[in-house]
Structures are given as structure tokens and as C-alpha cells.
Design a protein around this motif. Structure first.
Motif, mmCIF file in Angstrom:
data_model
loop_
_atom_site.group_PDB
_atom_site.id
_atom_site.type_symbol
_atom_site.label_atom_id
_atom_site.label_comp_id
_atom_site.label_asym_id
_atom_site.label_seq_id
_atom_site.Cartn_x
_atom_site.Cartn_y
_atom_site.Cartn_z
ATOM 1 N N GLY A 160 8.485 88.349 -31.600
ATOM 2 C CA GLY A 160 8.291 87.766 -32.918
ATOM 3 C C GLY A 160 8.330 88.738 -34.076
ATOM 4 O O GLY A 160 8.271 88.329 -35.221
ATOM 5 N N GLN A 161 8.453 90.027 -33.807
ATOM 6 C CA GLN A 161 8.424 91.005 -34.884
ATOM 7 C C GLN A 161 9.713 90.963 -35.711
ATOM 8 O O GLN A 161 10.796 90.738 -35.198
ATOM 9 C CB GLN A 161 8.226 92.430 -34.327
ATOM 10 C CG GLN A 161 6.920 92.626 -33.625
ATOM 11 C CD GLN A 161 7.010 92.273 -32.138
ATOM 12 O OE1 GLN A 161 8.011 91.768 -31.652
ATOM 13 N NE2 GLN A 161 5.938 92.540 -31.418
ATOM 14 N N VAL A 192 5.544 78.713 -31.031
ATOM 15 C CA VAL A 192 4.958 80.024 -31.281
ATOM 16 C C VAL A 192 3.814 80.213 -30.303
ATOM 17 O O VAL A 192 2.901 79.385 -30.245
ATOM 18 C CB VAL A 192 4.432 80.132 -32.733
ATOM 19 C CG1 VAL A 192 3.729 81.465 -32.949
ATOM 20 C CG2 VAL A 192 5.564 79.935 -33.722
ATOM 21 N N LEU A 193 3.876 81.257 -29.522
ATOM 22 C CA LEU A 193 2.809 81.576 -28.580
ATOM 23 C C LEU A 193 1.892 82.588 -29.256
ATOM 24 O O LEU A 193 2.308 83.708 -29.547
ATOM 25 C CB LEU A 193 3.401 82.144 -27.294
ATOM 26 C CG LEU A 193 2.482 82.273 -26.109
ATOM 27 C CD1 LEU A 193 1.884 80.926 -25.721
ATOM 28 C CD2 LEU A 193 3.239 82.857 -24.931
ATOM 29 N N ALA A 194 0.672 82.165 -29.564
ATOM 30 C CA ALA A 194 -0.279 83.007 -30.294
ATOM 31 C C ALA A 194 -1.362 83.514 -29.342
ATOM 32 O O ALA A 194 -1.752 82.828 -28.401
ATOM 33 C CB ALA A 194 -0.913 82.218 -31.430
ATOM 34 N N ASP A 195 -1.835 84.711 -29.618
ATOM 35 C CA ASP A 195 -2.879 85.360 -28.834
ATOM 36 C C ASP A 195 -4.081 85.542 -29.765
ATOM 37 O O ASP A 195 -3.958 86.181 -30.809
ATOM 38 C CB ASP A 195 -2.342 86.704 -28.343
ATOM 39 C CG ASP A 195 -3.297 87.475 -27.458
ATOM 40 O OD1 ASP A 195 -4.509 87.162 -27.447
ATOM 41 O OD2 ASP A 195 -2.840 88.412 -26.786
ATOM 42 N N THR A 196 -5.239 84.994 -29.407
ATOM 43 C CA THR A 196 -6.408 85.088 -30.299
ATOM 44 C C THR A 196 -6.896 86.515 -30.476
ATOM 45 O O THR A 196 -7.638 86.794 -31.414
ATOM 46 C CB THR A 196 -7.582 84.214 -29.805
ATOM 47 O OG1 THR A 196 -7.960 84.621 -28.487
ATOM 48 C CG2 THR A 196 -7.216 82.748 -29.822
ATOM 49 N N ARG A 197 -6.464 87.443 -29.622
ATOM 50 C CA ARG A 197 -6.837 88.845 -29.784
ATOM 51 C C ARG A 197 -6.067 89.492 -30.931
ATOM 52 O O ARG A 197 -6.442 90.551 -31.419
ATOM 53 C CB ARG A 197 -6.580 89.634 -28.494
ATOM 54 C CG ARG A 197 -7.438 89.145 -27.324
ATOM 55 C CD ARG A 197 -6.991 89.790 -26.047
ATOM 56 N NE ARG A 197 -5.618 89.369 -25.739
ATOM 57 C CZ ARG A 197 -4.998 89.643 -24.601
ATOM 58 N NH1 ARG A 197 -5.591 90.347 -23.681
ATOM 59 N NH2 ARG A 197 -3.779 89.221 -24.394
ATOM 60 N N LEU A 236 -4.187 87.400 -33.716
ATOM 61 C CA LEU A 236 -3.610 86.268 -34.443
ATOM 62 C C LEU A 236 -2.726 86.709 -35.601
ATOM 63 O O LEU A 236 -1.732 86.054 -35.910
ATOM 64 C CB LEU A 236 -4.710 85.351 -34.974
ATOM 65 C CG LEU A 236 -5.396 84.449 -33.954
ATOM 66 C CD1 LEU A 236 -6.530 83.681 -34.606
ATOM 67 C CD2 LEU A 236 -4.405 83.495 -33.310
ATOM 68 N N ASP A 237 -3.079 87.808 -36.247
ATOM 69 C CA ASP A 237 -2.320 88.280 -37.401
ATOM 70 C C ASP A 237 -0.856 88.556 -37.056
ATOM 71 O O ASP A 237 0.016 88.469 -37.910
ATOM 72 C CB ASP A 237 -2.968 89.514 -38.022
ATOM 73 C CG ASP A 237 -3.152 90.651 -37.033
ATOM 74 O OD1 ASP A 237 -3.424 90.382 -35.848
ATOM 75 O OD2 ASP A 237 -3.024 91.821 -37.454
ATOM 76 N N GLU A 238 -0.563 88.834 -35.798
ATOM 77 C CA GLU A 238 0.815 89.090 -35.392
ATOM 78 C C GLU A 238 1.645 87.810 -35.301
ATOM 79 O O GLU A 238 2.862 87.870 -35.148
ATOM 80 C CB GLU A 238 0.853 89.853 -34.076
ATOM 81 C CG GLU A 238 0.310 91.261 -34.220
ATOM 82 C CD GLU A 238 0.422 92.086 -32.957
ATOM 83 O OE1 GLU A 238 1.271 91.768 -32.098
ATOM 84 O OE2 GLU A 238 -0.341 93.058 -32.844
ATOM 85 N N SER A 239 1.008 86.658 -35.426
ATOM 86 C CA SER A 239 1.721 85.379 -35.379
ATOM 87 C C SER A 239 2.406 85.063 -36.699
ATOM 88 O O SER A 239 3.355 84.288 -36.742
ATOM 89 C CB SER A 239 0.752 84.243 -35.040
ATOM 90 O OG SER A 239 0.111 84.502 -33.818
ATOM 91 N N ASP A 284 -3.478 79.280 -40.987
ATOM 92 C CA ASP A 284 -3.001 78.605 -42.195
ATOM 93 C C ASP A 284 -1.939 77.564 -41.856
ATOM 94 O O ASP A 284 -0.862 77.523 -42.459
ATOM 95 C CB ASP A 284 -2.465 79.640 -43.195
ATOM 96 C CG ASP A 284 -2.230 79.041 -44.574
ATOM 97 O OD1 ASP A 284 -2.938 78.066 -44.930
ATOM 98 O OD2 ASP A 284 -1.333 79.523 -45.288
ATOM 99 N N LEU A 285 -2.259 76.725 -40.867
ATOM 100 C CA LEU A 285 -1.289 75.727 -40.398
ATOM 101 C C LEU A 285 -1.323 74.466 -41.243
ATOM 102 O O LEU A 285 -2.389 73.996 -41.652
ATOM 103 C CB LEU A 285 -1.581 75.342 -38.944
ATOM 104 C CG LEU A 285 -1.357 76.412 -37.896
ATOM 105 C CD1 LEU A 285 -1.678 75.868 -36.517
ATOM 106 C CD2 LEU A 285 0.065 76.944 -37.945
#
Length: 166
Positions: free
Chosen positions: A59-60, A79-84, A86-89, A126-127
Motif C-alpha cells: 500500500g505504500q 484494504v487490509l488494516a493492522d491495528t498496530r 493504522l496510520d499506514e492505511s 476517518d471512514l
């Protein structure tokens, strides 16, 4: 998830990758591989009328040229998000939104990941209220299938809504 042998593009991490990817988080300290291009698979849904072509991309923003080629003609994105982290999403969600693609967010449920209530996750990411948010364990086929079903349903309803306004 794929009904065909998948293409995987994970490679052994080099020192260069280790300085680009943050490996300091719990669960990432022993990471030895990284995705360098795309993963590909295919899934035919029951009834044999819909075939999903599954592309896994980093995703980068540095992978933008690769991502743009794959996104051309896409009907949606998961989008596969990781709670560790989240900012990378945000980078990938920005790319998707810039192209007007419908998308769903699947929060990957790792055993060592912080757990948050759905509304807090929605707020942190921010969905838009219409954007599906599901939890899934990407290592589990049924869980991943549920996330893809949420995306597919959202893509179909977005297309129908777009047709009504034209």
C-alpha cells in the motif's frame, strides 16, 4: 483464498528494506520477508457468474506505478488494516479514493493486535459511513471470504447507486 496456485512475490528482506519498513512493532520484529511486487489469485463465486481476480499489493506510495496498473478497470478494493499501525492505511485509502473506487476495510485480527470498538476504528480511519468495515483473519479462508463478500456487495450497491444518478 485462491482456487488456482497463487503468485507470491515475497522476498527475503535486505538491509535496505529493513530501513524502509518499520519492524519495531510487536509481531514484526522477526519478519524476514517483504512483498516486492504483487500477489495474484482468482476466486469464482458460487453460481459461476462472478469471478474475482485477487491482486495483493503493497500500500505504500512508492508502489504507485504498480498499483495504478492493477487498479485500472478494478471494480473495488479491499484494504487490509493492522491495528498496530493504522496510520499506514491512509496512503492506500487515499490512492483508492483519488481514483473513485469503492472499497471496504478489513481489520486484520492478529492475536497480539490491539482490539478497538468498531466506531472507534471508523473514527481513527476517518471512514465514510457507507464504507464497510469488517474484521478478519487474513490467514483464514472463510474469514477472508467474508471480507471479500462485504467488498463485493458494496461494489455492486455503489455501481447501482451510480447508475441511478446518471
Amino acid at each position: 483464498m485462491s482456487e488456482i496456485p497463487t503468485l507470491h512475490t515475497d522476498e527475503i528482506m535486505t538491509d535496505a528494506a529493513a530501513t524502509t519498513d518499520d519492524l519495531s512493532l510487536v509481531g514484526l520484529r522477526h519478519k524476514t520477508t517483504t512483498t516486492v511486487a504483487i500477489d495474484f489469485g482468482r476466486r469464482t463465486l458460487p453460481g459461476n457468474k462472478i469471478v474475482l481476480y485477487l491482486y495483493g499489493t503493497p500500500g505504500q506510495r512508492r508502489f504507485l506505478p504498480l498499483w495504478e496498473g492493477i487498479a485500472f478497470g478494478a471494480l473495488g478494493a479491499l484494504v487490509l488494516a493492522d491495528t498496530r499501525r493504522l496510520d499506514e492505511s491512509f496512503e492506500v485509502m487515499d490512492l483508492i479514493e483519488e481514483r473513485g473506487l469503492p472499497y471496504a476495510v478489513a481489520v486484520n485480527d492478529f492475536p497480539d493486535s490491539p482490539q478497538y470498538p468498531t466506531e472507534l476504528l471508523r473514527s481513527k480511519l476517518d471512514l465514510d459511513p457507507a464504507t464497510p468495515l469488517v474484521t478478519c483473519d487474513a490467514r483464514d479462508m472463510n474469514s477472508s471470504l467474508e471480507a471479500l463478500i462485504a467488498l463485493t456487495a458494496h461494489s455492486i450497491s455503489s455501481a447501482a447507486a451510480g447508475a441511478e444518478t446518471s
